[in-house]
Design a protein around this motif. Structure first.
Motif, PDB file in Angstrom:
ATOM      1  N   VAL A  89       0.835  -1.057  -0.022  1.00 27.50           N
ATOM      2  CA  VAL A  89      -0.258   0.027   0.076  1.00 27.50           C
ATOM      3  C   VAL A  89       1.016   1.041  -0.176  1.00 27.50           C
ATOM      4  CG1 VAL A  89      -1.761   1.482   1.391  1.00 27.50           C
ATOM      5  CG2 VAL A  89      -2.054  -1.142   1.050  1.00 27.50           C
ATOM      6  N   MET A  90       0.642   2.122  -0.927  1.00 25.30           N
ATOM      7  CA  MET A  90       1.391   3.398  -0.950  1.00 25.30           C
ATOM      8  C   MET A  90       0.365   4.425  -0.439  1.00 25.30           C
ATOM      9  SD  MET A  90       3.865   1.892  -2.505  1.00 25.30           S
ATOM     10  CE  MET A  90       4.040   0.467  -3.569  1.00 25.30           C
ATOM     11  N   LEU A  91       0.983   5.391   0.526  1.00 23.48           N
ATOM     12  CA  LEU A  91       0.177   6.494   1.075  1.00 23.48           C
ATOM     13  C   LEU A  91       0.980   7.688   0.591  1.00 23.48           C
ATOM     14  CD1 LEU A  91      -2.225   7.457   2.604  1.00 23.48           C
ATOM     15  CD2 LEU A  91      -0.926   7.111   4.855  1.00 23.48           C
ATOM     16  N   PRO A  92       0.869   8.427  -0.261  1.00 20.82           N
ATOM     17  CA  PRO A  92       1.445   9.915  -0.381  1.00 20.82           C
ATOM     18  C   PRO A  92       0.944  10.908   0.728  1.00 20.82           C
ATOM     19  CG  PRO A  92       0.389   8.918  -2.412  1.00 20.82           C
ATOM     20  CD  PRO A  92       0.020   8.041  -1.399  1.00 20.82           C
ATOM     21  N   ARG A  93       1.892  11.464   1.424  1.00 21.79           N
ATOM     22  CA  ARG A  93       1.117  12.465   2.474  1.00 21.79           C
ATOM     23  C   ARG A  93       2.071  13.519   2.150  1.00 21.79           C
ATOM     24  NH1 ARG A  93       4.060   9.812   6.808  1.00 21.79           N
ATOM     25  NH2 ARG A  93       3.444  11.405   8.196  1.00 21.79           N
ATOM     26  N   LEU A  94       1.239  14.765   2.841  1.00 20.49           N
ATOM     27  CA  LEU A  94       1.766  16.235   2.255  1.00 20.49           C
ATOM     28  C   LEU A  94       0.893  16.859   3.237  1.00 20.49           C
ATOM     29  CD1 LEU A  94       0.596  17.711  -0.860  1.00 20.49           C
ATOM     30  CD2 LEU A  94      -0.131  15.379  -0.121  1.00 20.49           C
ATOM     31  N   CYS A  95       1.247  18.257   3.349  1.00 18.36           N
ATOM     32  CA  CYS A  95       0.260  19.226   3.952  1.00 18.36           C
ATOM     33  C   CYS A  95      -1.114  19.358   3.404  1.00 18.36           C
ATOM     34  CB  CYS A  95       0.786  20.574   3.953  1.00 18.36           C
ATOM     35  SG  CYS A  95      -0.329  22.024   4.721  1.00 18.36           S
ATOM     36  N   ASN A  96      -2.248  19.350   4.177  1.00 19.42           N
ATOM     37  CA  ASN A  96      -3.370  19.190   3.591  1.00 19.42           C
ATOM     38  C   ASN A  96      -4.252  20.587   3.398  1.00 19.42           C
ATOM     39  OD1 ASN A  96      -4.744  16.123   4.070  1.00 19.42           O
ATOM     40  ND2 ASN A  96      -2.948  16.369   5.111  1.00 19.42           N
ATOM     41  N   PRO A  98      -7.307  25.271   9.611  1.00 17.68           N
ATOM     42  CA  PRO A  98      -6.025  24.625  10.017  1.00 17.68           C
ATOM     43  C   PRO A  98      -5.514  24.955  11.294  1.00 17.68           C
ATOM     44  CG  PRO A  98      -5.995  26.232   8.016  1.00 17.68           C
ATOM     45  CD  PRO A  98      -7.288  26.398   8.789  1.00 17.68           C
ATOM     46  N   PRO A  99      -5.367  23.940  12.105  1.00 17.76           N
ATOM     47  CA  PRO A  99      -4.893  23.894  13.535  1.00 17.76           C
ATOM     48  C   PRO A  99      -3.510  24.362  13.781  1.00 17.76           C
ATOM     49  CG  PRO A  99      -4.615  21.629  12.756  1.00 17.76           C
ATOM     50  CD  PRO A  99      -5.245  22.505  11.640  1.00 17.76           C
ATOM     51  N   CYS A 100      -2.839  24.647  12.874  1.00 16.24           N
ATOM     52  CA  CYS A 100      -1.656  25.328  12.963  1.00 16.24           C
ATOM     53  C   CYS A 100      -1.682  26.798  13.091  1.00 16.24           C
ATOM     54  CB  CYS A 100      -0.663  24.763  11.883  1.00 16.24           C
ATOM     55  SG  CYS A 100      -1.277  25.211  10.175  1.00 16.24           S
ATOM     56  N   ILE A 101      -2.641  27.413  12.620  1.00 14.09           N
ATOM     57  CA  ILE A 101      -2.598  28.921  12.574  1.00 14.09           C
ATOM     58  C   ILE A 101      -2.998  29.555  13.924  1.00 14.09           C
ATOM     59  CG2 ILE A 101      -4.072  30.698  11.541  1.00 14.09           C
ATOM     60  CD1 ILE A 101      -4.124  29.457   8.763  1.00 14.09           C
ATOM     61  N   PRO A 102      -4.035  28.944  14.649  1.00 11.26           N
ATOM     62  CA  PRO A 102      -4.257  29.735  15.955  1.00 11.26           C
ATOM     63  C   PRO A 102      -3.207  29.577  16.824  1.00 11.26           C
ATOM     64  CG  PRO A 102      -5.661  27.804  15.592  1.00 11.26           C
ATOM     65  CD  PRO A 102      -5.315  28.058  14.265  1.00 11.26           C
ATOM     66  N   VAL A 103      -2.298  28.321  16.818  1.00 14.50           N
ATOM     67  CA  VAL A 103      -1.373  28.319  17.871  1.00 14.50           C
ATOM     68  C   VAL A 103      -0.075  29.110  17.655  1.00 14.50           C
ATOM     69  CG1 VAL A 103      -2.251  25.844  18.354  1.00 14.50           C
ATOM     70  CG2 VAL A 103      -0.537  26.183  16.722  1.00 14.50           C
ATOM     71  N   CYS A 104       0.200  29.842  16.698  1.00 15.96           N
ATOM     72  CA  CYS A 104       1.276  30.592  16.258  1.00 15.96           C
ATOM     73  C   CYS A 104       1.096  31.904  16.968  1.00 15.96           C
ATOM     74  CB  CYS A 104       1.339  30.700  14.690  1.00 15.96           C
ATOM     75  SG  CYS A 104       2.873  31.766  14.394  1.00 15.96           S
ATOM     76  N   ILE A 159      -4.008  28.102   0.309  1.00 15.47           N
ATOM     77  CA  ILE A 159      -2.668  27.554   0.653  1.00 15.47           C
ATOM     78  C   ILE A 159      -2.001  28.064   2.105  1.00 15.47           C
ATOM     79  CG2 ILE A 159      -0.478  27.579  -0.128  1.00 15.47           C
ATOM     80  CD1 ILE A 159      -1.095  27.449  -3.152  1.00 15.47           C
ATOM     81  N   VAL A 160      -1.556  27.048   2.666  1.00 10.93           N
ATOM     82  CA  VAL A 160      -1.268  27.436   4.037  1.00 10.93           C
ATOM     83  C   VAL A 160       0.411  27.632   4.159  1.00 10.93           C
ATOM     84  CG1 VAL A 160      -0.963  26.784   6.530  1.00 10.93           C
ATOM     85  CG2 VAL A 160      -3.163  26.424   5.277  1.00 10.93           C
ATOM     86  N   VAL A 161       0.735  28.751   4.544  1.00 11.18           N
ATOM     87  CA  VAL A 161       2.309  29.087   4.334  1.00 11.18           C
ATOM     88  C   VAL A 161       2.916  29.451   5.713  1.00 11.18           C
ATOM     89  CG1 VAL A 161       2.129  29.331   1.599  1.00 11.18           C
ATOM     90  CG2 VAL A 161       1.549  31.427   3.366  1.00 11.18           C
ATOM     91  N   VAL A 162       4.043  29.805   5.662  1.00 14.79           N
ATOM     92  CA  VAL A 162       4.860  30.350   6.691  1.00 14.79           C
ATOM     93  C   VAL A 162       5.488  31.537   6.303  1.00 14.79           C
ATOM     94  CG1 VAL A 162       6.665  29.867   8.656  1.00 14.79           C
ATOM     95  CG2 VAL A 162       5.200  27.977   7.722  1.00 14.79           C
ATOM     96  N   ASN A 163       5.473  32.612   7.040  1.00 15.03           N
ATOM     97  CA  ASN A 163       6.292  33.883   6.860  1.00 15.03           C
ATOM     98  C   ASN A 163       7.367  33.672   7.750  1.00 15.03           C
ATOM     99  OD1 ASN A 163       7.453  36.247   7.034  1.00 15.03           O
ATOM    100  ND2 ASN A 163       5.708  37.350   7.594  1.00 15.03           N
ATOM    101  N   CYS A 173       4.982  21.901   3.285  1.00 18.22           N
ATOM    102  CA  CYS A 173       4.599  21.924   1.769  1.00 18.22           C
ATOM    103  C   CYS A 173       3.917  23.130   1.505  1.00 18.22           C
ATOM    104  CB  CYS A 173       3.757  20.669   1.394  1.00 18.22           C
ATOM    105  SG  CYS A 173       2.609  20.678   0.193  1.00 18.22           S
ATOM    106  N   THR A 174       3.965  23.664   0.511  1.00 23.25           N
ATOM    107  CA  THR A 174       3.113  24.785   0.056  1.00 23.25           C
ATOM    108  C   THR A 174       2.628  24.722  -1.098  1.00 23.25           C
ATOM    109  OG1 THR A 174       5.118  26.009  -1.229  1.00 23.25           O
ATOM    110  CG2 THR A 174       4.859  26.380   1.378  1.00 23.25           C
TER     111      THR A 174
END
Length: 240
Positions: free
Chosen positions: A87-94, A99-105, A117-121, A152-153
């Motif tokens: 089984v192959m499972l390609p993975r990357l930023c969804n 996005p749960p990553c945004i409010p914690v920054c 697109i979710v990006v990082v400054n 991933c962007t």
């Protein structure tokens, strides 16, 4: 000269406030224009052969440091009785809708563009890794060369130039399909309309915009299978 605890924390608060203000000033407008694109990806697991061409092209395109990955194909050997299958499972930023990553920054360095697109400054990022911990898809890491959060962007620089993400362009089997989810005539929209699709960890309710065709439910969360063939970073097991 001694400094009271009250004055110390007062000064610290002011400093953090300045950092947040600078980050907000450096963050582009986040409101999507009417009728604008919403980029997403469809992964057809039946077409993925686990060649890692996507992984290599991403590393080359984005100068990803050694032992770090913005995208990767996890490969698993699954057994049922006397039968075995790969089984192959390609993975990357969804690039989630929520996005749960945004409010914690704490400094607003992680944000979502108008096109989804979710990006990082990197200029604002302080490398605290809160976003790394918050991501349920293990799609973020601290770049050990820049000491900044990395991910991933969708190759946003290529998308902005009218090109496909590097991983899509290099996919040997055509397993990765990229396009505008707001356009009903796009290939990704038609694939989703005509096929049953799944997302990783749906219980997290993050609204992923990476969709999988033909993926067994056993691979939607933590994978209970034996990783095989090729391992990222010194043979450590990759968990989805």
């Amino acid at each position: 000269m001694s400094v009271s605890r009250r004055s110390f924390f007062s000064g610290l608060s002011a400093s953090l406030g300045g950092m947040v203000g600078a980050a907000e000033a450096a963050t582009p407008e986040l409101r999507a224009p009417a009728g604008g694109p919403r980029w997403g990806m469809v992964v057809d697991t039946a077409r993925c052969i686990g060649c890692q061409a996507c992984t290599v092209s991403c590393i080359m395109e984005n100068a990803v440091p050694e032992d770090s990955f913005r995208t990767i194909v996890s490969t698993y050997e699954v057994r049922e009785g006397d039968r075995a299958a790969m089984v192959m499972l390609p993975r990357l930023c969804n690039h989630c809708e929520e996005p749960p990553c945004i409010p914690v920054c704490p400094v607003g360095a992680t944000y979502q563009r108008a096109d989804g697109i979710v990006v990082v400054n990197a200029d604002a990022c302080v490398g605290c890794a809160y976003c790394v911990q918050a991501c349920p898809y293990d799609a973020r890491f601290i770049n050990h060369e820049t000491q900044k959060a990395d991910k991933c962007t969708f190759c946003a620089h290529r998308v902005d130039a009218g090109l496909l993400p590097g991983c899509v362009e290099s996919c040997v089997g055509g397993a990765r399909i990229f396009g505008d989810l707001n356009d009903p005539g796009s290939t990704v929209s038609r694939l989703l309309a005509q096929n049953e699709s799944k997302v990783l960890k749906p219980e997290m309710e993050t609204g992923p915009r990476v969709f999988y065709l033909g993926l067994d439910d056993a691979f939607l969360g933590k994978v209970e299978a034996e990783p095989t063939l090729w391992h990222p970073s010194h043979g450590q097991e990759a968990q989805s």
